[in-house]
Design a protein around this motif. Structure first.
Motif, short mmCIF file in Angstrom:
data_model
loop_
_atom_site.label_atom_id
_atom_site.label_comp_id
_atom_site.label_asym_id
_atom_site.label_seq_id
_atom_site.Cartn_x
_atom_site.Cartn_y
_atom_site.Cartn_z
N LYS A 1 116.12 80.52 66.73
CA LYS A 1 114.89 81.21 66.35
C LYS A 1 114.00 80.25 65.59
O LYS A 1 114.46 79.48 64.75
N SER A 2 112.70 80.30 65.88
CA SER A 2 111.73 79.54 65.11
C SER A 2 111.43 80.30 63.83
O SER A 2 111.16 81.49 63.85
N LEU A 3 111.48 79.60 62.71
CA LEU A 3 111.17 80.20 61.41
C LEU A 3 109.78 79.80 60.94
O LEU A 3 109.37 80.13 59.84
N PHE B 1 113.73 75.54 62.49
CA PHE B 1 114.47 76.39 63.43
C PHE B 1 115.83 76.76 62.86
O PHE B 1 116.36 76.07 62.00
N GLU B 2 116.38 77.83 63.41
CA GLU B 2 117.66 78.35 62.97
C GLU B 2 118.55 78.55 64.21
O GLU B 2 118.17 79.31 65.11
N ARG C 1 124.65 80.23 60.30
CA ARG C 1 123.32 79.71 60.60
C ARG C 1 123.29 78.21 60.31
O ARG C 1 123.87 77.75 59.32
N VAL C 2 122.60 77.46 61.19
CA VAL C 2 122.38 76.03 60.99
C VAL C 2 120.87 75.83 61.11
O VAL C 2 120.26 76.24 62.11
N TYR C 3 120.27 75.23 60.11
CA TYR C 3 118.82 75.04 60.07
C TYR C 3 118.48 73.59 60.42
O TYR C 3 119.15 72.67 59.97
N CYS D 1 123.34 74.55 56.33
CA CYS D 1 124.10 75.59 57.03
C CYS D 1 124.48 76.66 56.03
O CYS D 1 124.53 76.41 54.83
N ARG D 2 124.79 77.83 56.53
CA ARG D 2 125.27 78.89 55.67
C ARG D 2 126.00 79.94 56.49
O ARG D 2 125.79 80.06 57.69
#
Length: 91
Positions: free
Chosen positions: A50-52, A57-58, A68-70, A84-85
């Motif tokens: 997904k574009s933030l 991006f995520e 999630r990895v950004y 990441c989280r």
């Protein structure tokens, strides 16, 4: 298939690689699934992402509790992993 992008880890001003540190704390199965997805990025296969906004991006993972990895991209060639989280934790 040929690699079309390069994945790099962000190193902060204290020479810390927070993404690698986070990945190394995960169990082997979870780490392997996330690493496989990172390899696929190099071939242009993003999967669910997904574009933030503002070029951030995520990558979204929906197994276990979700992860999630950004990342950001430079010149459509280099992907820099920022953080990441585990889903459900604050950013």
């Amino acid at each position: 298939m040929q690699k079309i992008k390069e994945v790099k880890f962000f190193i902060d001003k204290n020479q810390k690689n927070h993404v690698a540190s986070w990945l190394n704390k995960l169990d082997v199965k979870t780490r392997s699934r996330i690493n496989l997805r990172l390899v696929r990025l190099e071939y242009g296969s993003y999967g669910d992402y997904k574009s933030l906004g503002n070029k951030l991006f995520e990558l979204r993972f929906f197994f276990a509790n979700g992860y999630r990895v950004y990342f950001v991209e430079h010149n459509n060639k280099i992907i820099v992993l920022l953080m990441c989280r585990k889903q459900g934790h604050s950013k």
